[in-house]
Design a protein around this motif. Structure first.
Motif, mmCIF file in Angstrom:
data_model
loop_
_atom_site.group_PDB
_atom_site.id
_atom_site.type_symbol
_atom_site.label_atom_id
_atom_site.label_comp_id
_atom_site.label_asym_id
_atom_site.label_seq_id
_atom_site.Cartn_x
_atom_site.Cartn_y
_atom_site.Cartn_z
ATOM 1 N N TYR A 57 0.052 -60.390 -63.995
ATOM 2 C CA TYR A 57 -0.655 -61.643 -64.224
ATOM 3 C C TYR A 57 0.284 -62.711 -64.773
ATOM 4 C CZ TYR A 57 -4.435 -64.755 -65.696
ATOM 5 O OH TYR A 57 -5.265 -65.836 -65.853
ATOM 6 N N ALA A 58 1.258 -62.272 -65.552
ATOM 7 C CA ALA A 58 2.207 -63.217 -66.149
ATOM 8 C C ALA A 58 3.076 -63.912 -65.107
ATOM 9 C CB ALA A 58 3.097 -62.486 -67.162
ATOM 10 N N ARG A 59 3.155 -63.366 -63.918
ATOM 11 C CA ARG A 59 3.968 -63.990 -62.867
ATOM 12 C C ARG A 59 3.308 -65.236 -62.288
ATOM 13 N NH1 ARG A 59 4.941 -58.240 -59.773
ATOM 14 N NH2 ARG A 59 6.158 -57.219 -61.436
ATOM 15 N N GLY A 60 2.017 -65.385 -62.508
ATOM 16 C CA GLY A 60 1.335 -66.607 -62.096
ATOM 17 C C GLY A 60 0.653 -66.534 -60.745
ATOM 18 N N LEU A 61 -0.256 -67.494 -60.517
ATOM 19 C CA LEU A 61 -1.027 -67.523 -59.283
ATOM 20 C C LEU A 61 -0.161 -67.764 -58.053
ATOM 21 C CD1 LEU A 61 -4.249 -69.509 -60.292
ATOM 22 C CD2 LEU A 61 -4.055 -67.068 -59.785
ATOM 23 N N GLY A 62 0.950 -68.460 -58.245
ATOM 24 C CA GLY A 62 1.831 -68.706 -57.111
ATOM 25 C C GLY A 62 2.349 -67.404 -56.525
ATOM 26 N N GLU A 63 2.693 -66.469 -57.386
ATOM 27 C CA GLU A 63 3.163 -65.162 -56.926
ATOM 28 C C GLU A 63 2.020 -64.379 -56.281
ATOM 29 O OE1 GLU A 63 6.154 -62.360 -56.290
ATOM 30 O OE2 GLU A 63 6.300 -64.407 -57.072
ATOM 31 N N TYR A 64 0.846 -64.456 -56.872
ATOM 32 C CA TYR A 64 -0.337 -63.778 -56.334
ATOM 33 C C TYR A 64 -0.686 -64.319 -54.949
ATOM 34 C CZ TYR A 64 -5.309 -62.245 -56.365
ATOM 35 O OH TYR A 64 -6.531 -61.687 -56.081
ATOM 36 N N ALA A 65 -0.552 -65.628 -54.783
ATOM 37 C CA ALA A 65 -0.909 -66.262 -53.518
ATOM 38 C C ALA A 65 -0.063 -65.765 -52.353
ATOM 39 C CB ALA A 65 -0.792 -67.779 -53.642
ATOM 40 N N LYS A 66 1.124 -65.250 -52.625
ATOM 41 C CA LYS A 66 1.992 -64.753 -51.554
ATOM 42 C C LYS A 66 1.342 -63.604 -50.789
ATOM 43 C CE LYS A 66 6.346 -65.972 -53.878
ATOM 44 N NZ LYS A 66 7.592 -65.425 -54.489
ATOM 45 N N LEU A 67 0.430 -62.897 -51.448
ATOM 46 C CA LEU A 67 -0.256 -61.781 -50.799
ATOM 47 C C LEU A 67 -1.144 -62.249 -49.649
ATOM 48 C CD1 LEU A 67 -1.381 -59.816 -53.988
ATOM 49 C CD2 LEU A 67 0.420 -59.140 -52.397
ATOM 50 N N PHE A 68 -1.533 -63.510 -49.679
ATOM 51 C CA PHE A 68 -2.491 -64.027 -48.696
ATOM 52 C C PHE A 68 -1.866 -65.057 -47.756
ATOM 53 C CE2 PHE A 68 -4.362 -63.024 -52.797
ATOM 54 C CZ PHE A 68 -5.172 -61.961 -52.447
ATOM 55 N N ALA A 69 -0.540 -65.159 -47.819
ATOM 56 C CA ALA A 69 0.157 -66.149 -46.990
ATOM 57 C C ALA A 69 0.003 -65.853 -45.507
ATOM 58 C CB ALA A 69 1.635 -66.191 -47.374
#
Length: 309
Positions: A57-69
């Motif tokens: 979670y500390a990596r931020g939503l930008g990192e999470y969003a990569k899963l849905f690119a």
């Protein structure tokens, strides 16, 4: 109260839905069905656990969003992390999701709470055996020593955490029994909730059913091959085999057919080590979960009397 928008300024595509659990309730089967729908994109890995692991979670939503690119503009995107519904053992996931994805849709797949708990116990004992992190203990002892097993089967408790942050219509609840007994109607209701085009129940991606086990089995095979190669005198003999033959042989031994065979052997051996779900343990757990199940009946306005026996 959540339920307005999933768009976050400055952040790429985020999920439209999340399968929040429950663990060992058929989420892999459901994932396979969703992945087979042409208008639905499911991320890899299946369980990113972004909202339940502090370091992720500390990596931020930008990192999470990569899963849905990889999702197309005309697709609905989603993920499935069953630890999201194991409060309080993974923090207040519901609050995090509501804060970051206020308009996301939530899917909660349930199973008979006793059978789910026993399957959860078997999973934990398998992890202990593989990782050598602890002894194999009885089911009764595990219920006393690992409170997460009970809490994850207290569906009313888990739902209340999410309903404190989301509107009721943002959450779709279904049971594994529904998928088996009424697959067409259950699938149609789920697809309609997600807003995807209506199609018949697709053939699930069956290879996903045992993906985790297959990966473990392949890892065991690789370690076995490494031990063989490292054995005195064998390394030189292996090097005498033509490279193409070595590559083909390794691919065959690490392939899905051998991995599934190895996995079945490991599962069979593992089941012999764990305690069975006997009538006494079942009756004790049914009684222990009676009140939460009755609370769930009221919450869902659904007869769950079959879960109280």
């Amino acid at each position: 109260m959540a339920g307005l928008s999933v768009t976050v300024p400055g952040v790429p595509r985020l999920p439209d839905f999340i399968v929040i659990g429950a663990m060992k309730a058929g989420s892999t089967t459901l994932w396979g069905l969703l992945a087979s729908h042409p208008a639905i994109f499911v991320c890899e890995p299946k369980e990113p656990q972004f909202f339940s692991r502090d370091e992720r979670y500390a990596r931020g939503l930008g990192e999470y969003a990569k899963l849905f690119a990889g999702a197309r503009a005309d697709q609905i995107a989603g993920e499935s992390s069953t630890c999201y519904s194991r409060w309080p053992h993974h923090g207040d996931v519901a609050a995090r999701i509501a804060r970051d994805l206020p308009g996301v849709k939530l899917v909660y797949l349930l199973r008979h709470p006793v059978e789910r708990a026993y399957s959860h116990y078997g999973h934990l004992m398998e992890e202990r055996a593989i990782k050598r992190t602890g002894p194999i203990i009885s089911f009764a002892r595990a219920l006393d020593e690992v409170p997460e097993i009970i809490d994850a089967s207290n569906y009313a408790l888990q739902l209340e955490r999410f309903l404190a942050h989301f509107r009721r219509d943002a959450l779709h609840v279904l049971a594994l029994e529904d998928l088996h007994a009424r697959p067409d109607a259950t699938w149609a209701a789920l697809v309609g909730f997600l807003g995807a085009p209506a199609i018949g129940v697709p053939a699930p991606r069956l290879e996903a059913e045992n993906r985790a086990g297959t990966r473990v089995a392949r890892g065991s095979m690789r370690r076995a091959l490494a031990r063989i190669r490292g054995a005195s005198g064998l390394s030189g003999l292996i090097d005498l085999v033509p490279q193409r033959a070595r590559v083909r042989g390794r691919a065959w031994m690490e392939g899905p057919r051998v991995a599934r065979w190895l996995m079945r052997r490991r599962v069979a051996a593992h089941r012999e080590r764990i305690s069975p779900l006997d009538l006494e343990d079942r009756a004790r757990l049914v009684a222990r979960l009676d009140e939460p199940t009755r609370a769930l009946e009221k919450l869902l306005a659904r007869d769950l009397s079959s879960w109280r026996r």
